[in-house]
Design a protein around this motif. Structure first.
Motif, mmCIF file in Angstrom:
data_model
loop_
_atom_site.group_PDB
_atom_site.id
_atom_site.type_symbol
_atom_site.label_atom_id
_atom_site.label_comp_id
_atom_site.label_asym_id
_atom_site.label_seq_id
_atom_site.Cartn_x
_atom_site.Cartn_y
_atom_site.Cartn_z
ATOM 1 N N ASP A 4 0.807 -1.212 0.000
ATOM 2 C CA ASP A 4 0.000 0.000 0.000
ATOM 3 C C ASP A 4 0.849 1.276 0.000
ATOM 4 O OD1 ASP A 4 -2.346 -1.492 0.066
ATOM 5 O OD2 ASP A 4 -2.295 -1.623 2.258
ATOM 6 N N ALA A 5 2.148 1.152 0.233
ATOM 7 C CA ALA A 5 3.012 2.329 0.296
ATOM 8 C C ALA A 5 3.282 2.869 -1.101
ATOM 9 C CB ALA A 5 4.340 1.971 0.969
ATOM 10 N N PRO A 6 3.263 4.207 -1.283
ATOM 11 C CA PRO A 6 3.623 4.767 -2.591
ATOM 12 C C PRO A 6 5.024 4.330 -2.993
ATOM 13 C CG PRO A 6 2.673 6.445 -1.148
ATOM 14 C CD PRO A 6 2.918 5.223 -0.307
ATOM 15 N N VAL A 7 5.241 4.171 -4.286
ATOM 16 C CA VAL A 7 6.521 3.663 -4.765
ATOM 17 C C VAL A 7 7.674 4.548 -4.312
ATOM 18 C CG1 VAL A 7 7.872 3.174 -6.843
ATOM 19 C CG2 VAL A 7 5.465 2.511 -6.734
ATOM 20 N N ARG A 8 7.453 5.872 -4.253
ATOM 21 C CA ARG A 8 8.550 6.769 -3.884
ATOM 22 C C ARG A 8 8.964 6.590 -2.430
ATOM 23 N NH1 ARG A 8 4.027 10.011 -4.102
ATOM 24 N NH2 ARG A 8 3.516 11.222 -2.227
ATOM 25 N N HIS A 9 8.176 5.887 -1.642
ATOM 26 C CA HIS A 9 8.507 5.643 -0.243
ATOM 27 C C HIS A 9 9.157 4.280 -0.050
ATOM 28 C CE1 HIS A 9 5.241 8.759 1.021
ATOM 29 N NE2 HIS A 9 6.369 9.320 0.624
ATOM 30 N N LEU A 10 9.523 3.632 -1.145
ATOM 31 C CA LEU A 10 10.193 2.338 -1.085
ATOM 32 C C LEU A 10 11.593 2.450 -1.661
ATOM 33 C CD1 LEU A 10 7.296 0.052 -2.409
ATOM 34 C CD2 LEU A 10 7.821 0.631 -0.017
ATOM 35 N N PHE A 11 12.478 1.629 -1.185
ATOM 36 C CA PHE A 11 13.824 1.576 -1.734
ATOM 37 C C PHE A 11 13.815 0.772 -3.032
ATOM 38 C CE2 PHE A 11 14.988 2.316 2.775
ATOM 39 C CZ PHE A 11 15.804 3.428 2.595
ATOM 40 N N ARG A 12 14.424 1.353 -4.083
ATOM 41 C CA ARG A 12 14.468 0.689 -5.380
ATOM 42 C C ARG A 12 15.912 0.565 -5.848
ATOM 43 N NH1 ARG A 12 10.278 4.451 -8.562
ATOM 44 N NH2 ARG A 12 11.468 5.998 -7.377
ATOM 45 N N GLU A 13 16.151 -0.394 -6.707
ATOM 46 C CA GLU A 13 17.503 -0.624 -7.218
ATOM 47 C C GLU A 13 17.998 0.603 -7.985
ATOM 48 O OE1 GLU A 13 20.157 -4.024 -9.507
ATOM 49 O OE2 GLU A 13 17.963 -4.134 -9.557
ATOM 50 N N GLY A 14 19.261 0.929 -7.753
ATOM 51 C CA GLY A 14 19.874 2.075 -8.416
ATOM 52 C C GLY A 14 19.775 3.358 -7.624
ATOM 53 N N GLU A 15 18.879 3.399 -6.635
ATOM 54 C CA GLU A 15 18.755 4.585 -5.800
ATOM 55 C C GLU A 15 19.801 4.557 -4.688
ATOM 56 O OE1 GLU A 15 14.003 5.607 -6.086
ATOM 57 O OE2 GLU A 15 14.753 4.467 -4.357
ATOM 58 N N HIS A 16 20.001 5.723 -4.072
ATOM 59 C CA HIS A 16 20.907 5.806 -2.931
ATOM 60 C C HIS A 16 20.139 5.621 -1.624
ATOM 61 C CE1 HIS A 16 23.758 7.565 -5.810
ATOM 62 N NE2 HIS A 16 24.683 7.226 -4.933
ATOM 63 N N ALA A 17 20.792 5.008 -0.675
ATOM 64 C CA ALA A 17 20.272 4.906 0.686
ATOM 65 C C ALA A 17 21.284 5.527 1.629
ATOM 66 C CB ALA A 17 20.034 3.448 1.067
ATOM 67 N N LEU A 18 20.787 6.198 2.652
ATOM 68 C CA LEU A 18 21.643 6.760 3.687
ATOM 69 C C LEU A 18 21.515 5.860 4.911
ATOM 70 C CD1 LEU A 18 23.477 9.222 4.383
ATOM 71 C CD2 LEU A 18 21.453 10.259 5.425
ATOM 72 N N ILE A 19 22.617 5.214 5.273
ATOM 73 C CA ILE A 19 22.631 4.277 6.397
ATOM 74 C C ILE A 19 23.226 4.989 7.610
ATOM 75 C CG2 ILE A 19 23.316 1.985 7.161
ATOM 76 C CD1 ILE A 19 21.595 2.029 4.606
ATOM 77 N N GLY A 51 12.802 -2.766 -1.870
ATOM 78 C CA GLY A 51 11.371 -2.981 -1.698
ATOM 79 C C GLY A 51 10.864 -2.644 -0.313
ATOM 80 N N SER A 52 11.783 -2.359 0.629
ATOM 81 C CA SER A 52 11.358 -1.991 1.983
ATOM 82 C C SER A 52 10.999 -0.514 2.037
ATOM 83 C CB SER A 52 12.486 -2.275 2.988
ATOM 84 O OG SER A 52 12.817 -3.638 3.008
ATOM 85 N N GLU A 53 10.258 -0.141 3.057
ATOM 86 C CA GLU A 53 9.874 1.248 3.222
ATOM 87 C C GLU A 53 11.055 2.089 3.697
ATOM 88 O OE1 GLU A 53 6.605 1.350 5.908
ATOM 89 O OE2 GLU A 53 5.156 0.609 4.440
ATOM 90 N N VAL A 54 11.082 3.330 3.273
ATOM 91 C CA VAL A 54 12.083 4.281 3.763
ATOM 92 C C VAL A 54 11.888 4.458 5.262
ATOM 93 C CG1 VAL A 54 12.880 6.674 3.629
ATOM 94 C CG2 VAL A 54 12.179 5.461 1.550
ATOM 95 N N GLY A 55 12.989 4.413 5.995
ATOM 96 C CA GLY A 55 12.911 4.477 7.448
ATOM 97 C C GLY A 55 12.936 3.105 8.094
ATOM 98 N N SER A 56 13.289 2.083 7.305
ATOM 99 C CA SER A 56 13.381 0.720 7.835
ATOM 100 C C SER A 56 14.690 0.540 8.609
ATOM 101 C CB SER A 56 13.319 -0.295 6.688
ATOM 102 O OG SER A 56 12.080 -0.260 6.020
ATOM 103 N N TRP A 57 14.692 -0.516 9.440
ATOM 104 C CA TRP A 57 15.881 -0.861 10.218
ATOM 105 C C TRP A 57 16.463 -2.164 9.680
ATOM 106 C CZ3 TRP A 57 17.635 2.422 14.050
ATOM 107 C CH2 TRP A 57 16.760 3.428 14.450
ATOM 108 N N MET A 58 17.777 -2.195 9.538
ATOM 109 C CA MET A 58 18.467 -3.385 9.060
ATOM 110 C C MET A 58 19.414 -3.890 10.146
ATOM 111 S SD MET A 58 17.130 -3.754 6.091
ATOM 112 C CE MET A 58 18.167 -5.079 5.474
#
Length: 275
Positions: A4-19, A51-58
């Motif tokens: 149900d989350a908008p695509v822009r709120h999910l992590f996608r391949e090729g994008e940057h993540a800040l850990i 595919g996880s939501e932005v703000g997830s914990w790893m």
């Protein structure tokens, strides 16, 4: 994954993540299937984040918990690959607001460096505006193109040019000119011709001697008014459960921002003027 989350709120391949680790240390990483994020606290697969939501914990293979968010433009500007010193967010924001960079504006930038100012300007002018960015070094242009493309999905409004604006430029009817150059006063005559009436000239300079030379050139041109110079200091605070105090470090002087407006020459007054 939350369907149900908008695509822009999910992590996608090729994008940057800040850990971000437990001590607030930050790591900028580009997500690719089959790759791993590795640090002294352990590792986790990129596939676990895709595919996880932005703000997830790893959780790493060593049991440490890390926060994953998408980088803001401020985050990316500070942590992106660079050749030259990048523009600090405090200065970028000031230039956008005091330079009045608006959607649909026609903007010329010179001295693109590593692309921090370029991406801020490009997002501000939007899909209906245009940004032409000059630099005298091809490696700077290449780095800017890569960094801007990594941050912004649509770069169709951007044109990067190898050239020396001290000698002039072909663009005209510009709304704004934004410079980060060692000797911006050489651009003043060209800016006077290239800017629309009421257009805004913005220059970022590290030293007060550069500012003095530029201000003299702007006044001598007799086509610029409302000339002002400022610097921005950023002082963070530590707000804890039992105490509130300033941080031990602050982002102090990085440079001066000079702004002027393109106007018609001042007419000679028949009334004696006093300072």
């Amino acid at each position: 994954m939350n369907d149900d989350a908008p695509v822009r709120h999910l992590f996608r391949e090729g994008e940057h993540a800040l850990i971000i680790d437990r001590r607030g240390r930050r790591y900028l990483t580009r997500l690719r299937a089959g790759s791993k994020f590795e640090t002294h606290l352990g590792a986790f697969p990129h596939d676990g984040l895709l595919g996880s939501e932005v703000g997830s914990w790893m959780t790493t293979n060593r049991g440490h918990v890390l926060l994953a968010v998408k980088p803001t433009m401020a985050d990316f500007a500070l942590d992106m690959p660079r050749i030259a010193t990048v523009g600090y967010p405090k200065d970028l924001g000031t230039i956008l607001v005091y330079g009045d960079i608006f959607p649909g504006a026609r903007v010329l930038e010179a001295g693109c460096g590593s692309g921090a100012m370029t991406m801020a300007l490009l997002r501000a002018v939007g899909a209906h505006g245009s940004l032409v960015s000059y630099d005298v070094r091809q490696d700077m242009i290449d780095r800017t193109r890569e960094n801007v493309g990594a941050m912004l999905a649509d770069t169709s409004s951007l044109t990067l040019k190898l050239g020396d604006v001290y000698k002039g430029f072909e663009e005209s009817e510009l709304d704004r000119i934004v410079l980060d150059l060692p000797e911006p006063w050489h651009v003043v005559p060209h800016a006077s011709e290239g800017l629309l009436p009421g257009g805004i000239f913005v220059s970022f300079s590290p030293t007060v001697l550069q500012v003095h030379e530029l201000a003299n050139a702007l006044r001598a041109a007799q086509t610029f008014e409302m000339i002002e110079t400022m610097e921005v200091l950023q002082r963070p605070w530590a707000v804890g459960t039992r105490s509130v105090r300033p941080e031990h470090r602050m982002v102090a002087h990085t440079g001066f921002i000079t702004i002027a407006r393109r106007c018609s020459p001042r007419p000679v007054s028949s009334v004696a003027e006093r300072n």
